[in-house]
Design an enzyme around this catalytic site. Structure first.
Site, PDB file in Angstrom:
ATOM      1  N   THR A 121       0.908  -1.307  -0.048  1.00 46.15           N
ATOM      2  CA  THR A 121      -0.103   0.021   0.084  1.00 46.15           C
ATOM      3  C   THR A 121       0.767   1.196  -0.071  1.00 46.15           C
ATOM      4  O   THR A 121       2.020   1.052   0.244  1.00 46.15           O
ATOM      5  CB  THR A 121      -0.899  -0.081   1.252  1.00 46.15           C
ATOM      6  OG1 THR A 121      -1.625  -1.246   1.360  1.00 46.15           O
ATOM      7  CG2 THR A 121      -1.806   0.964   1.382  1.00 46.15           C
ATOM      8  N   GLY A 137      -0.508  -3.060   5.555  1.00 47.46           N
ATOM      9  CA  GLY A 137      -1.584  -3.996   5.970  1.00 47.46           C
ATOM     10  C   GLY A 137      -2.310  -3.872   7.358  1.00 47.46           C
ATOM     11  O   GLY A 137      -2.561  -2.720   7.601  1.00 47.46           O
ATOM     12  N   SER A 177     -10.845  -3.014   4.753  1.00 48.28           N
ATOM     13  CA  SER A 177      -9.470  -2.773   4.762  1.00 48.28           C
ATOM     14  C   SER A 177      -8.819  -2.033   6.131  1.00 48.28           C
ATOM     15  O   SER A 177      -9.688  -1.765   6.851  1.00 48.28           O
ATOM     16  CB  SER A 177      -9.342  -1.342   3.865  1.00 48.28           C
ATOM     17  OG  SER A 177      -8.169  -0.789   3.716  1.00 48.28           O
ATOM     18  N   SER A 178      -7.406  -1.750   6.352  1.00 43.22           N
ATOM     19  CA  SER A 178      -6.868  -1.386   7.133  1.00 43.22           C
ATOM     20  C   SER A 178      -6.569   0.147   7.041  1.00 43.22           C
ATOM     21  O   SER A 178      -5.839   0.641   7.932  1.00 43.22           O
ATOM     22  CB  SER A 178      -5.964  -2.134   7.887  1.00 43.22           C
ATOM     23  OG  SER A 178      -6.186  -3.566   8.407  1.00 43.22           O
ATOM     24  N   THR A 183      -3.700   1.234  -2.719  1.00 39.25           N
ATOM     25  CA  THR A 183      -3.043   0.040  -2.609  1.00 39.25           C
ATOM     26  C   THR A 183      -3.523  -1.007  -3.651  1.00 39.25           C
ATOM     27  O   THR A 183      -4.270  -1.018  -4.405  1.00 39.25           O
ATOM     28  CB  THR A 183      -3.696  -0.591  -1.250  1.00 39.25           C
ATOM     29  OG1 THR A 183      -2.994  -1.976  -0.881  1.00 39.25           O
ATOM     30  CG2 THR A 183      -5.101  -0.982  -1.252  1.00 39.25           C
TER      31      THR A 183
HETATM   32  N1  GLY Z   1      -4.641  -4.173   1.421  1.00 32.38           N
HETATM   33  C1  GLY Z   1      -4.636  -3.806   2.686  1.00 32.38           C
HETATM   34  C2  GLY Z   1      -5.612  -2.972   3.345  1.00 32.38           C
HETATM   35  O1  GLY Z   1      -6.325  -2.407   2.604  1.00 32.38           O
HETATM   36  O2  GLY Z   1      -6.015  -2.939   4.469  1.00 32.38           O
END
Ligand code: GLY
Length: 565
Positions: free
Chosen positions: A375, A468, A446-447, A393
């Protein structure tokens, strides 16, 4: 014995000094505007847009497309992301351009006949691709807030792709490390592989002609240059060649969505974050709420109490994330209950400073009823005080590793952010439940935590990071470093981090975050630790009481803060 002790203490102290003196980037300050991104060329392009009189949104769009060229591991047009924006008048906005599950997707698409998760299917190759949202997001940002012509913002990326750019040491290594996957997943074409079939080295020139042509179509037709016409045709051809499931209907129907930001108070600060389908805003609100009543600034960043409190808060927050959070267009997310301050205080009240709470003793909170890791991030403030915080990301580094033949860009592997099976960990070890199961057209949880903070109504900080699941905890720690522990923006970004996410039990730590004796003390209380070389790549801007801007660009990457002269 005394000499041994002296040497031990000396090594400890000098390793900390080494970290703090030789590896950290110098502090960048500006009176007028600031761009912080993960690549010097992208930051330079963003700054040049501000210099031309563009606003923060204009600069962000230019940075985004530049990163799609010079930072292919995460910068993208084949992925998605989120934007939090606060205009100079103090109005806040959140734009969701997260990828979507294709119409032909289904709940069990990553399970075998026995109901087990098929290894890698959700994060390598064409089946891992979600319908990309980035170009629609940039188009929508420009439609609503852009001030310079679209073409002016995209041209620098076209030039960068057509004329080429010199690889940094990190990029060259990243490309070399992924070469075998690029070959495996792209039998019909070759991108990002050295034409002389040797490894890339620092300062090699990377030219991306097909990508330049794709960007030119976007320059001419805005999002129609991606979701329709030749680029769309090339995406669909790629799908057909490898039996992928994204169709023209998926592409034509994709839309970015404006959402209501999560706004939570912390002392005299307001934390403005991204709502679901990102978990970032809710998680950060919960984390800040859990530590608010404790005397953190008195304890200091390094004390056992601070570390314990932050680990315990993180553990509890990720348990809620796993159960309750998903795409609000598909599931009811109890946002109000999750950020309710009584609920948050009650959650942390079960922590005990004498011993760790095992993750097995924590479950998600219960509510009486529903209310009706690659990301990249960039933070920008312009001269007028508009502030933008954007995280985008491809998911994993270089996404699915699948390039669109003839179009020269990578597709995401975002489908792995869904919960392929309740309780089964994804790429980041995150578990999920029904709220985040796959459904056609749904956005995966998502994070990403693009965040803006104000103090007494004035802009205070713009912050975010890739990483992540560690995104949430990295943002949390950097915010506290600057606003509780008195570090300047650069120090706050550089300070070593740790990460706890409920499951697994252990907390990951970067070198030099805990001394060996401190770690032994905490282990005796039941804490488990594993080493992590690096957590997050934070890009942040702090507004000083004088109004000057301080940039924080992470030494863990090629990140660069550039102020406006
Ligand atoms: N792909 C990582 C997130 O969106 O958290």
């Amino acid at each position: 014995m005394k000499l041994k002790l002296f040497l031990f203490v000396y090594v400890l102290i000098s390793s900390n000094l080494l970290y703090s003196q030789s590896t950290i980037k110098s502090l960048v300050e500006s009176k007028k505007g600031m761009v912080v991104s993960t690549h010097p060329l992208a930051s330079e392009i963003g700054r040049s847009i501000l210099q031309k009189g563009g606003n923060a949104i204009d600069a962000a769009i230019a940075v985004n497309f530049a990163l799609a060229v010079c930072h292919p591991s995460a910068g993208n047009i084949g992925g998605g992301g989120f934007m939090v924006f606060r205009n100079a008048k103090g109005k806040v906005f959140a734009l969701d351009f997260r990828e979507k599950a294709p119409l032909a997707s289904s709940k069990d698409m990553y399970l075998d006949a026995s109901g087990n998760v098929i290894p890698e299917k959700s994060f390598v190759g064409i089946f891992s691709v979600g319908v990309p949202g980035t170009v629609a997001g940039m188009d929508e940002m420009h439609r609503k807030f852009g001030s310079l012509p679209w073409k002016v913002l995209i041209q620098p990326a076209v030039d960068l792709a057509r004329n080429g750019h010199l690889l940094t040491f990190r990029e060259a290594n990243g490309l070399n490390a992924n070469k075998s996957d690029f070959i495996k997943e792209n039998k019909d074409h070759s991108y990002l592989i050295n034409p002389n079939n040797i490894d890339w080295r620092k300062d090699d020139l990377l030219i991306q002609e097909d990508l330049a042509n794709t960007l030119e179509r976007i320059l001419t037709h805005k999002s129609k240059g991606f979701y329709q016409g030749k680029t769309a045709e090339l995406i669909i051809n790629e799908m057909r060649r490898h039996h992928g499931i994204i169709t023209q209907k998926d592409l034509s129907s994709y839309q970015a969505v404006w959402r209501k930001p999560i706004v939570q108070s912390y002392k005299n600060l307001q934390i403005i974050g991204m709502p679901p389908p990102s978990s970032g805003g809710i998680a950060l609100a919960q984390l800040m709420g859990m530590v608010e009543k404790y005397p953190l600034s008195t304890w200091g960043a390094a004390s056992d109490s601070t570390v314990q409190l932050m680990i315990e808060a993180e553990r509890r927050v990720f348990a809620d994330r796993a159960k309750w959070l998903g795409d609000p267009d598909f599931v009811q997310v109890p946002i109000k209950s999750l950020v309710d301050s009584a609920y948050i205080q009650n959650r942390i009240s079960s922590m005990d400073f004498v011993k760790a709470t095992p993750s097995s003793a924590i479950s998600a909170g219960q509510f009486a009823g529903y209310e009706s890791p690659e990301t990249t991030h960039y933070s920008i403030v312009d001269a007028a005080g508009n502030a933008v915080s954007i995280t985008t990301t491809l998911n994993n580094s270089y996404g699915s590793k699948v390039f669109v033949g003839g179009a020269g860009f990578l597709l995401n592997d975002e489908m792995d952010d869904f919960s392929a099976k309740a309780g089964a960990p994804n790429l980041y070890g995150l578990v999920g439940s029904k709220a985040n199961e796959i459904q056609p057209n749904k956005r995966m949880l998502s994070s990403m935590t693009p965040t803006i903070i104000t103090e007494n109504g004035q802009l205070k900080m713009v912050v975010g990071t890739p990483g992540g699941s560690t995104i949430i905890t990295s943002v949390f720690q950097v915010v506290l470093n600057a606003l509780e522990f008195g570090m300047n923006m650069q120090q706050a970004v550089e300070y070593p981090r740790f990460h706890q996410q409920w499951k697994p039990e252990h907390t990951r730590i970067e070198p030099n975050r805990l001394s060996l004796t401190q770690m032994e003390r905490l282990k005796k209380k039941g804490y488990e630790f594993t080493n992590s070389a690096s957590i997050g790549l934070v890009e942040a801007i702090l507004v000083l009481p004088s109004g000057h801007l301080q940039g924080g660009a992470d030494s863990r990457g090629d990140d660069t803060a550039l102020g406006l002269d």
